[in-house]
Scaffold this active site. Sequence first.
Site, PDB file in Angstrom:
ATOM      1  NE  ARG A   1      -3.865  -2.635   1.698  1.00  0.00           N
ATOM      2  CZ  ARG A   1      -3.624  -3.733   2.167  1.00  0.00           C
ATOM      3  NH1 ARG A   1      -2.429  -3.702   3.330  1.00  0.00           N
ATOM      4  NH2 ARG A   1      -4.114  -4.808   1.951  1.00  0.00           N
TER       5      ARG A   1
ATOM      6  CB  SER B   1      -0.526  -8.929   7.811  1.00  0.00           C
ATOM      7  OG  SER B   1       0.231  -9.521   6.841  1.00  0.00           O
ATOM      8  N   GLY B   2      -0.779 -11.490   9.400  1.00  0.00           N
ATOM      9  CA  GLY B   2      -0.404 -12.938   9.408  1.00  0.00           C
ATOM     10  C   GLY B   2      -1.419 -13.569  10.498  1.00  0.00           C
ATOM     11  N   GLY B   3      -2.608 -12.878  10.420  1.00  0.00           N
ATOM     12  CA  GLY B   3      -3.727 -13.376  11.380  1.00  0.00           C
ATOM     13  C   GLY B   3      -4.159 -14.891  10.852  1.00  0.00           C
ATOM     14  CD  GLU B   4      -6.602 -14.178   7.914  1.00  0.00           C
ATOM     15  OE1 GLU B   4      -7.290 -14.001   8.639  1.00  0.00           O
ATOM     16  OE2 GLU B   4      -5.658 -13.194   7.495  1.00  0.00           O
TER      17      GLU B   4
ATOM     18  CG  ASN C   1      -8.921 -11.931  11.450  1.00  0.00           C
ATOM     19  OD1 ASN C   1      -8.216 -11.292  10.763  1.00  0.00           O
ATOM     20  ND2 ASN C   1      -8.589 -13.108  11.504  1.00  0.00           N
TER      21      ASN C   1
ATOM     22  CG  ASP D   1     -11.760 -12.418   8.220  1.00  0.00           C
ATOM     23  OD1 ASP D   1     -10.721 -12.153   9.028  1.00  0.00           O
ATOM     24  OD2 ASP D   1     -11.547 -12.106   7.103  1.00  0.00           O
TER      25      ASP D   1
ATOM     26  CG  ASP E   1      -9.331  -8.585   9.351  1.00  0.00           C
ATOM     27  OD1 ASP E   1      -8.289  -8.819   9.657  1.00  0.00           O
ATOM     28  OD2 ASP E   1     -10.328  -9.280   9.166  1.00  0.00           O
TER      29      ASP E   1
END
Length: 601
Positions: A131, A190-193, A277, A319, A321
């Site tokens: 981004r 990031s990396g919640g999944e 999330n 989910d 977020d």
Amino acid sequence: MRKLACAALLMGVAVYAWPAAANDGLTKIIKDPKQWGIQTGDYANTRYSKLDQINAGNVGKLQVAWSFSTGVLRGHEGGPLIIGDVMYVHTPFPNIVYALDLNNDGRILWKYEPKQDPNVIPVMCCDTVNRGLAFSDGLIYLHQADTTLVALDAKTGEKKWSVVNGDPKKGETNTATVLPVKDKVIVGISGGEFGVRCHVTAYDSKTGKQVWRGYSMGPDSDLLVDPEKTTALGKPIGKDSSLKTWEGDQWKIGGGCTWGWYSYDPETNLVYYGSGNPSTWNPKQRPGDNKWSMTVWARDADTGVAKWVYQMTPHDEWDYDGVNEMILTDQQFNGAPRKLLTHFDRNGFGYTLDRVSGELLVAEKYDPSVNWATKVDMDKNSPTFGRPLVVAKYSTEQNGEDVNSKGICPAALGTKDQQPAAFSPKTNLFYVPTNHVCMDYEPFRVSYTAGQPYVGATLSMFPAPNSHGGMGNFIAWDNTKGKIVWSLKEPFSVWSGALATAGDVVFYGTLEGYLKAVDAKTGKELYKFKTPSGIIGNVTTYEHGGKQYIAILSGVGGWAGIGLAAGLTDPNAGLGAVGGYAALSNYTNLGGQLTVFAIPN
């Protein structure tokens, strides 16, 4: 096929007011509408420009002035920076940076191409987007996909320093920009999944040395909170506020990632952002409110200590977020001046809060299709004050594992994802790109293995039923009343960031590839032009040589365009997005390009 689905990352934009000793140059750039020195236009994240050479009366005459191929496919989010006579352009993975000479037909002054392990790509969840860049005191900051934060000399592209913010082998990646504040650079993860426990980190902008780090969940010392002074809805959060809302040690793989946009208020010295999330997507596996995922955070820029928090979706089951941008405005509210924070959450509610105290003022649906909750309880005397009142039919928790809960609105990608809204002080309206999409959601039990997907849900997505048949709207929103003022129908989700200008024009892009200009007061379409690929980038404006320009990155991708971007065909892939957006391939194709528009002489 149970595929990983989305959650990218992000982290906030650039810079604007600082002490005399730091960032004096950037302060001037942010205040100069001829330049675009920060991804969100200003620290307040308004994405508003005072330029008015292009206006509602002449925008229909726009033509392409020049263009530039990035040489990279996949999704192009964010936008260019314009510092003086130089434009800085970024790409998705491998995160190439170009410095283009605006005085010489966009000639490439320098190019930086990091060497990253391609094994980071399958860990990036929802496309390989980035981004954008940030600028401060002669340095260009790039947060790479592999979480390496790099400071480049703005004139030469020479690497001045770098620091590693996370470990992709554990599922930690980056898709976001960064926020330079005073003598620091604020960075998310990031990396919640993948069951990452996420955080926000401040690094010294000159050296890259870590200054502070605040986690989204865990012990108070890790959260950087004061149990007696940090408040939620006006009350102290108390000791172990996060630990008490998780079962055992689940908080250690709890998610709460910080891949959204960041804003900053120089008067309060607070940085504002949202956490994502909780992990896993199967709510049965993590009893409790799962604090402080899904939360608005207000942190002291110098120390990282949180002044207040507000959890929008306790014990998230869908989910939703909470990472979307926090837009800071000074407006009249109920007849009195207030310092406001407006946030369009994935969960479908538009929130207005007092940004100093964290008081909740407004919480209303900004898409009429939202059905998972009837409302947010606004009764301050109620035990559920500030909480959404969940409809049992759409509760994936109550319906249970291996049960397909159907017709939930919005879908997991939310009524709005990361695509940032804009605010015009001339109209006092917010211009919001939205998703008009619903889903079926089936949670299932999943085990945690470091570096492997930790999702636990199968999804399918589809346009909101009993509506206009499309998957998106572009709306104007009154944040003091919580009301839609006007709404434009779109066939696909509007995944582009908006731009509002003093010329009474609002710009946005579409997934088919159109750049559109509409009247800020009425929403009347004034201009459109189809670029070579779908637009998920953010519209930017600047002035050079006495002429105002509009710039946009096109390159379809992101969660909505993941099918095209990654060549996926299974309808359930991308957590349902591939099937939901299958028709997009009839309208656009891959390709990364910067297109710059102007009104001819």
